[in-house]
Design a protein around this motif. Sequence first.
Motif, short mmCIF file in Angstrom:
data_model
loop_
_atom_site.label_atom_id
_atom_site.label_comp_id
_atom_site.label_asym_id
_atom_site.label_seq_id
_atom_site.Cartn_x
_atom_site.Cartn_y
_atom_site.Cartn_z
N GLU A 91 0.85 -1.18 0.00
CA GLU A 91 0.00 0.00 0.00
C GLU A 91 0.89 1.24 0.00
O GLU A 91 1.88 1.30 0.72
CB GLU A 91 -0.91 0.02 1.24
CG GLU A 91 -1.80 1.24 1.29
CD GLU A 91 -2.67 1.26 2.53
OE1 GLU A 91 -2.12 1.46 3.64
OE2 GLU A 91 -3.88 1.04 2.38
N TYR A 92 0.52 2.20 -0.81
CA TYR A 92 1.21 3.49 -0.90
C TYR A 92 0.17 4.58 -0.70
O TYR A 92 -1.03 4.32 -0.77
CB TYR A 92 1.85 3.68 -2.27
CG TYR A 92 2.98 2.74 -2.58
CD1 TYR A 92 4.30 3.18 -2.50
CD2 TYR A 92 2.75 1.43 -2.97
CE1 TYR A 92 5.35 2.33 -2.80
CE2 TYR A 92 3.80 0.57 -3.27
CZ TYR A 92 5.10 1.03 -3.18
OH TYR A 92 6.13 0.19 -3.48
N GLU A 93 0.63 5.82 -0.53
CA GLU A 93 -0.27 6.97 -0.50
C GLU A 93 0.20 7.97 -1.54
O GLU A 93 1.40 8.21 -1.69
CB GLU A 93 -0.27 7.65 0.87
CG GLU A 93 -1.07 6.91 1.90
CD GLU A 93 -1.17 7.68 3.21
OE1 GLU A 93 -0.47 8.71 3.39
OE2 GLU A 93 -1.96 7.25 4.07
N ASP A 94 -0.76 8.55 -2.27
CA ASP A 94 -0.40 9.58 -3.23
C ASP A 94 -0.26 10.92 -2.50
O ASP A 94 -0.35 10.99 -1.27
CB ASP A 94 -1.40 9.64 -4.39
CG ASP A 94 -2.79 10.09 -3.98
OD1 ASP A 94 -2.97 10.61 -2.85
OD2 ASP A 94 -3.72 9.92 -4.79
N SER A 95 -0.03 11.98 -3.24
CA SER A 95 0.20 13.29 -2.63
C SER A 95 -1.03 13.81 -1.88
O SER A 95 -0.92 14.67 -1.02
CB SER A 95 0.63 14.30 -3.69
OG SER A 95 -0.37 14.38 -4.70
N GLN A 98 -4.30 9.58 -0.56
CA GLN A 98 -5.22 8.53 -0.99
C GLN A 98 -4.43 7.24 -1.17
O GLN A 98 -3.36 7.25 -1.78
CB GLN A 98 -5.89 8.91 -2.32
CG GLN A 98 -6.77 10.14 -2.23
CD GLN A 98 -7.94 9.93 -1.30
OE1 GLN A 98 -8.62 8.93 -1.37
NE2 GLN A 98 -8.16 10.88 -0.40
N PRO A 99 -4.94 6.13 -0.66
CA PRO A 99 -4.19 4.87 -0.81
C PRO A 99 -4.30 4.31 -2.22
O PRO A 99 -5.30 4.49 -2.91
CB PRO A 99 -4.88 3.94 0.18
CG PRO A 99 -6.26 4.46 0.29
CD PRO A 99 -6.17 5.95 0.10
N GLY A 116 -2.96 -0.39 -8.67
CA GLY A 116 -4.40 -0.16 -8.65
C GLY A 116 -4.81 0.98 -7.76
O GLY A 116 -4.42 1.04 -6.60
N MET A 117 -5.55 1.90 -8.33
CA MET A 117 -6.14 2.99 -7.57
C MET A 117 -7.63 2.69 -7.47
O MET A 117 -8.44 3.27 -8.19
CB MET A 117 -5.89 4.32 -8.27
CG MET A 117 -4.43 4.64 -8.41
SD MET A 117 -4.19 6.02 -9.51
CE MET A 117 -2.45 5.81 -9.88
#
Length: 135
Positions: A91-95, A98-99, A116-117
């Motif tokens: 899992e990552y987070e955008d600026s 949002q995961p 996948g978003m």
Amino acid sequence: YDEEEVCQEIKEKLGMIPVKLGYQPQGMFLANYCIDVETRQAILEYKVDENHVYIYIGKDFKNSSVNYETDRKELDTLIIDTNRLEIKVFEYEDSLKQPYYISSFKYLNTYYSIHGMLEYDEFIKILENIGMINA
């Protein structure tokens, strides 16, 4: 775009086995793709509502545009019995905080990464139903 034609083009131009999505959320479609013969990579962009799913296929992971490290949290490791795939899910987070999710695996000396978003459950369902097109 026609997925079957794009997969055939990937096989012919790159000699790589494309990913077959055995499950797609309702309304998901292949919106765009790029095959780069010089770097031996293919990128497929799917859309579902306002969300995106990207599939990267390449032979050289170290020089790939998807080989990067950021803050991430490993969520899961899936074992897909059909192709004996072990797929790690991060899992990552955008600026905007949002995961989004990234998974990667190797199959027959080819590197695959799926970004996948979308909802986590939908992302996992996509991964659990991956097939490899050998024909």
